[in-house]
Design an enzyme around this catalytic site. Sequence first.
Site, PDB file in Angstrom:
ATOM      1  N   ALA A  87       0.851  -1.190   0.000  1.00  0.00           N
ATOM      2  CA  ALA A  87       0.000   0.000   0.000  1.00  0.00           C
ATOM      3  C   ALA A  87       0.888   1.241   0.000  1.00  0.00           C
ATOM      4  O   ALA A  87       2.011   1.224   0.511  1.00  0.00           O
ATOM      5  CB  ALA A  87      -0.899   0.003   1.230  1.00  0.00           C
ATOM      6  N   CYS A  98      -7.805  -0.757   2.505  1.00  0.00           N
ATOM      7  CA  CYS A  98      -7.538   0.282   1.509  1.00  0.00           C
ATOM      8  C   CYS A  98      -8.627   0.412   0.456  1.00  0.00           C
ATOM      9  O   CYS A  98      -8.340   0.566  -0.722  1.00  0.00           O
ATOM     10  CB  CYS A  98      -6.193   0.044   0.844  1.00  0.00           C
ATOM     11  SG  CYS A  98      -4.822  -0.004   1.991  1.00  0.00           S
TER      12      CYS A  98
END
Length: 133
Positions: free
Chosen positions: A38, A69
Amino acid sequence: VSSLEEALIETAATFGLQARAGDDGETGVWVEDRKLAAIGVSVKRWVTSHGIALNSNVDLNYFNMIVPCGLHAHPRVTSLSKELTRDVDVSEAAPVFISSLASTMRCDIVKASETDKHEMQRIAQLADADLHS
């Protein structure tokens, strides 16, 4: 951000994995349809901060309890350990990422001394104080 993606992709390649930047609507770095890393960006008081999370040997079961996310449709998260079917500790992955980042950014990365760290903290505190005055 694209340089961070490139460094993460290069890191994965060093471990023998073919990774890619996310497609439209996908952030981070992916191995096929599984998110390996990420990337985050923060903007605060005219200062930007960038960060990454490269999953090396994390317990992936924790991702079953959240929507990671914004992965609503296909919340598949992976790690270096899972993809390589062996334990890849952070102590093994971090130097590879640091080397990839230096290569991508075309720079040398040096370890800051304790004195340098304290000086950077002092300067940040002064800058923060100036913003509040």
